[in-house]
Design an enzyme around this catalytic site. Structure first.
Site, PDB file in Angstrom:
ATOM      1  N   CYS A  85       0.813  -1.220   0.000  1.00 29.57           N
ATOM      2  CA  CYS A  85       0.000   0.000   0.000  1.00 29.57           C
ATOM      3  C   CYS A  85       0.854   1.281   0.000  1.00 29.57           C
ATOM      4  O   CYS A  85       1.480   1.582  -1.006  1.00 29.57           O
ATOM      5  CB  CYS A  85      -0.990  -0.042   1.160  1.00 29.57           C
ATOM      6  SG  CYS A  85      -2.369   1.095   0.913  1.00 29.57           S
TER       7      CYS A  85
ATOM      8  N   HIS B  18      -3.559  -5.443   2.391  1.00 28.73           N
ATOM      9  CA  HIS B  18      -3.266  -5.540   3.822  1.00 28.73           C
ATOM     10  C   HIS B  18      -3.947  -6.799   4.323  1.00 28.73           C
ATOM     11  O   HIS B  18      -4.513  -7.563   3.551  1.00 28.73           O
ATOM     12  CB  HIS B  18      -3.897  -4.367   4.582  1.00 28.73           C
ATOM     13  CG  HIS B  18      -3.367  -3.025   4.243  1.00 28.73           C
ATOM     14  ND1 HIS B  18      -2.153  -2.571   4.697  1.00 28.73           N
ATOM     15  CD2 HIS B  18      -3.893  -1.999   3.527  1.00 28.73           C
ATOM     16  CE1 HIS B  18      -1.973  -1.319   4.268  1.00 28.73           C
ATOM     17  NE2 HIS B  18      -3.007  -0.961   3.559  1.00 28.73           N
TER      18      HIS B  18
HETATM   19  N1  GLN Z   1      -1.771   7.050   1.961  1.00 27.69           N
HETATM   20  C1  GLN Z   1      -2.079   6.147   0.940  1.00 27.69           C
HETATM   21  C2  GLN Z   1      -3.457   6.308   0.333  1.00 27.69           C
HETATM   22  O1  GLN Z   1      -4.422   6.573   1.031  1.00 27.69           O
HETATM   23  C3  GLN Z   1      -1.813   4.740   1.438  1.00 27.69           C
HETATM   24  C4  GLN Z   1      -2.792   4.246   2.490  1.00 27.69           C
HETATM   25  C5  GLN Z   1      -2.405   2.930   3.103  1.00 27.69           C
HETATM   26  O2  GLN Z   1      -1.235   2.537   3.145  1.00 27.69           O
HETATM   27  N2  GLN Z   1      -3.387   2.211   3.606  1.00 27.69           N
HETATM   28  O3  GLN Z   1      -3.568   6.168  -0.851  1.00 27.69           O
END
Ligand code: GLN
Length: 262
Positions: free
Chosen positions: A99, A201
């Site tokens: 992510c 995740h």
């Molecule tokens: N900040 C990033 C987004 O919202 C990644 C979010 C995350 O790692 N869950 O796109």
């Protein structure tokens, strides 16, 4: 418990686990260590915090997810280490970037506030968050991995950023349920050599044992050559069951790819 065989061990570098680790991403490390133990293989883990130096070598690199705020804290330093990280990737080190970590392993990430964060450039990919008011990509994901032997992968996504792969990147998986990289093109994550980027995740490795084993085999091959991959003992019925249960939930609750409409 099996005792590590004759000092065999893989060298794992965990990047910023105290900053980048939403949605239990540290479970990835726990799954890797547990899987190594079952096979009698040692796992030397070096956790890198802000300001720490990278070790000279690594067989496997992990980085988890984080929101824009966390990404802003580490992006500059991480990009400054891009040359060494890219060298490791080119030499076949295994990598898993999840992510927010995946976004920073691409070329760049434009945050929801419009900041342009530099990326490491391991994946030919750019990510743009369309900004406040736009729907985030949230939910269960089921996708078919483009890596032989890994099959379907399951996880949970929550991201505002939309990732687009360039011509030198290929997707890690094809979305069956969920949004994936951008909700449009069906691509999930990216592959570059033995480096994997993904939005999954969950944490992803405990419920995808085939993916965990793929990474461990790549790490063993990196350290011990082609025979290294044979060192892994496979058989973990609990992880297989976790995978099947999570996949069933994703099929039930996940958003069918064809139903995604912005
Ligand atoms: N900040 C990033 C987004 O919202 C990644 C979010 C995350 O790692 N869950 O796109």
């Amino acid at each position: 418990m099996t005792v590590a065989r004759a000092g065999l061990a893989i060298r794992v570098v965990s990047l910023y686990p105290d900053v980048m680790g939403v949605y239990a991403d540290r479970g990835n490390m726990i799954a890797l260590v547990a899987r190594c133990l079952r096979s009698g293989i040692g796992c030397q883990v070096t956790a890198i915090g802000i300001g720490d130096r990278l070790p000279a070598e690594a067989d496997l690199v992990l980085i988890g997810g984080g929101q824009d705020r966390e990404q802003r804290r580490i992006a500059g330093e991480l990009a400054g280490r891009g040359a060494l990280l890219r060298e490791w990737a080119e030499q076949g080190a295994a990598m898993l970037a999840v992510c927010g970590g995946f976004q920073l392993f691409g070329r760049s990430y434009r945050t929801a506030a419009g900041d342009e964060l530099p990326g490491v450039g391991i994946f030919d990919a750019v990510t743009v968050a369309p900004g406040p008011g736009w729907q985030r990509c949230i939910g269960d994901v089921l996708a078919r991995a483009e890596i032989e032997g890994v099959g379907e992968v399951v996880g949970f996504e929550n991201h505002g950023g939309r990732t687009y792969l360039g011509p030198r990147a290929r997707p890690f998986a094809q979305v069956l349920y969920g949004y994936g990289n951008n909700g449009d093109d069906g691509a999930e994550g990216a592959l570059a050599g033995a480096a994997i980027g993904t939005y999954l995740h969950g944490s992803v490795l405990p419920k995808n044992p085939a993916l965990t084993d793929h990474l461990l085999r790549a790490a063993l091959r990196h350290r011990y050559g082609d025979g290294g991959a044979e060192l892994l003992a496979l058989d973990d019925p609990y992880a297989e069951r976790a995978h099947r249960a999570a996949a069933a939930v994703a099929r039930q609750r996940g958003r069918a790819r064809a139903a995604v409409r912005w």
